[in-house]
Design a protein around this motif. Structure first.
Motif, PDB file in Angstrom:
ATOM      1  N   PRO A   1     -11.495  42.098  -7.286  1.00  0.00           N
ATOM      2  CA  PRO A   1     -12.199  42.940  -8.264  1.00  0.00           C
ATOM      3  C   PRO A   1     -11.586  44.341  -8.333  1.00  0.00           C
ATOM      4  N   ASP A   2     -11.698  44.951  -9.515  1.00  0.00           N
ATOM      5  CA  ASP A   2     -11.318  46.354  -9.672  1.00  0.00           C
ATOM      6  C   ASP A   2     -12.444  47.227  -9.140  1.00  0.00           C
ATOM      7  N   VAL A   3     -12.092  48.414  -8.705  1.00  0.00           N
ATOM      8  CA  VAL A   3     -13.082  49.429  -8.353  1.00  0.00           C
ATOM      9  C   VAL A   3     -13.285  50.285  -9.598  1.00  0.00           C
ATOM     10  N   TRP A   4     -14.536  50.477  -9.991  1.00  0.00           N
ATOM     11  CA  TRP A   4     -14.872  51.303 -11.151  1.00  0.00           C
ATOM     12  C   TRP A   4     -15.667  52.507 -10.694  1.00  0.00           C
TER      13      TRP A   4
ATOM     14  N   GLU B   1     -19.797  54.183  -7.818  1.00  0.00           N
ATOM     15  CA  GLU B   1     -18.628  53.327  -7.633  1.00  0.00           C
ATOM     16  C   GLU B   1     -19.123  51.897  -7.476  1.00  0.00           C
ATOM     17  N   GLU B   2     -18.463  50.968  -8.155  1.00  0.00           N
ATOM     18  CA  GLU B   2     -18.810  49.555  -8.022  1.00  0.00           C
ATOM     19  C   GLU B   2     -17.570  48.696  -8.203  1.00  0.00           C
ATOM     20  N   ARG B   3     -17.626  47.489  -7.703  1.00  0.00           N
ATOM     21  CA  ARG B   3     -16.544  46.530  -7.881  1.00  0.00           C
ATOM     22  C   ARG B   3     -16.931  45.551  -8.978  1.00  0.00           C
ATOM     23  N   ARG B   4     -15.978  45.303  -9.894  1.00  0.00           N
ATOM     24  CA  ARG B   4     -16.206  44.376 -11.005  1.00  0.00           C
ATOM     25  C   ARG B   4     -15.046  43.398 -11.074  1.00  0.00           C
TER      26      ARG B   4
ATOM     27  N   ALA C   1     -11.039  52.645 -13.758  1.00  0.00           N
ATOM     28  CA  ALA C   1     -10.875  51.529 -12.816  1.00  0.00           C
ATOM     29  C   ALA C   1      -9.553  51.679 -12.071  1.00  0.00           C
TER      30      ALA C   1
ATOM     31  N   GLN D   1      -7.430  49.877  -8.207  1.00  0.00           N
ATOM     32  CA  GLN D   1      -7.425  48.830  -7.201  1.00  0.00           C
ATOM     33  C   GLN D   1      -7.611  49.434  -5.812  1.00  0.00           C
ATOM     34  N   ASP D   2      -8.396  48.742  -4.982  1.00  0.00           N
ATOM     35  CA  ASP D   2      -8.623  49.159  -3.592  1.00  0.00           C
ATOM     36  C   ASP D   2      -7.323  49.270  -2.800  1.00  0.00           C
TER      37      ASP D   2
END
Length: 175
Positions: free
Chosen positions: A155-158, A142-145, A116, A118-119
């Motif tokens: 949200p974090d980017v995972w 890739e997804e945001r959680r 994870a 951060q954008d």
């Protein structure tokens, strides 16, 4: 300076890992707007867990006899491991050390991985997308959680990918 070794940190390495952790948290404060505690330190529960919890592991990145970074892995007993924290000192960046270190680390524990970031950290966005592509080709996602317990944060980017076994002789484990 593109040579890097990754090994599981021992209790004797803890002072070095803690100093690297301070540099890491300092760098991350740019994106989290977190100030150090009055004694000049930052939170370190992840380092504490890495040295005490069997489901976590600290790693030391070195080039020759010099420490150049750290990694903290969690969820060791789970099907998907999480590269919880990763840091390369500024003087060793852009020399291939980070990519090589991640490749060594994940090849030592083949299977699914997540990381994870951060954008707002443009360098991390580019780095982790490149790492995922180098490790897994196009087979990554890739997804945001949401950040658990922190609805005030974006949200974090995972990124999720699968690492293949180390093709070198031996089992390739870095621990």
């Amino acid at each position: 300076m593109s040579d890097v070794s990754v090994r599981r940190a021992t209790v004797d390495d803890r002072p070095v890992v803690e100093r690297l952790w301070l540099m890491f948290r300092h760098d991350m404060s740019e994106f989290s707007e977190v100030l150090p505690f009055p004694d000049g330190t930052f939170r370190k529960e992840r380092i504490d867990a890495a040295f005490t919890d069997a489901d976590w592991a600290p790693y030391l990145l070195t080039s020759g006899d010099r420490p150049v970074g750290l990694a903290v892995v969690r969820a060791l007993a789970e099907p998907t491991r999480v590269l919880n924290s990763f840091f390369v000192v500024r003087g060793a960046r852009r020399a291939g050390i980070g990519l090589s270190a991640v490749q060594q680390l994940v090849a030592g524990r083949p299977g699914p991985w997540e990381v994870a970031f951060q954008d707002t950290n443009a360098a991390a966005v580019n780095f982790w997308r490149r790492v995922a592509t180098e490790v897994a080709g196009e087979a990554w996602s890739e997804e945001r959680r949401p950040v658990p317990g922190r609805p005030d944060l974006p949200p974090d980017v995972w990124i999720s990918f699968r690492a293949a076994a180390d093709p070198r002789p031996g089992d390739g484990r870095t621990s």
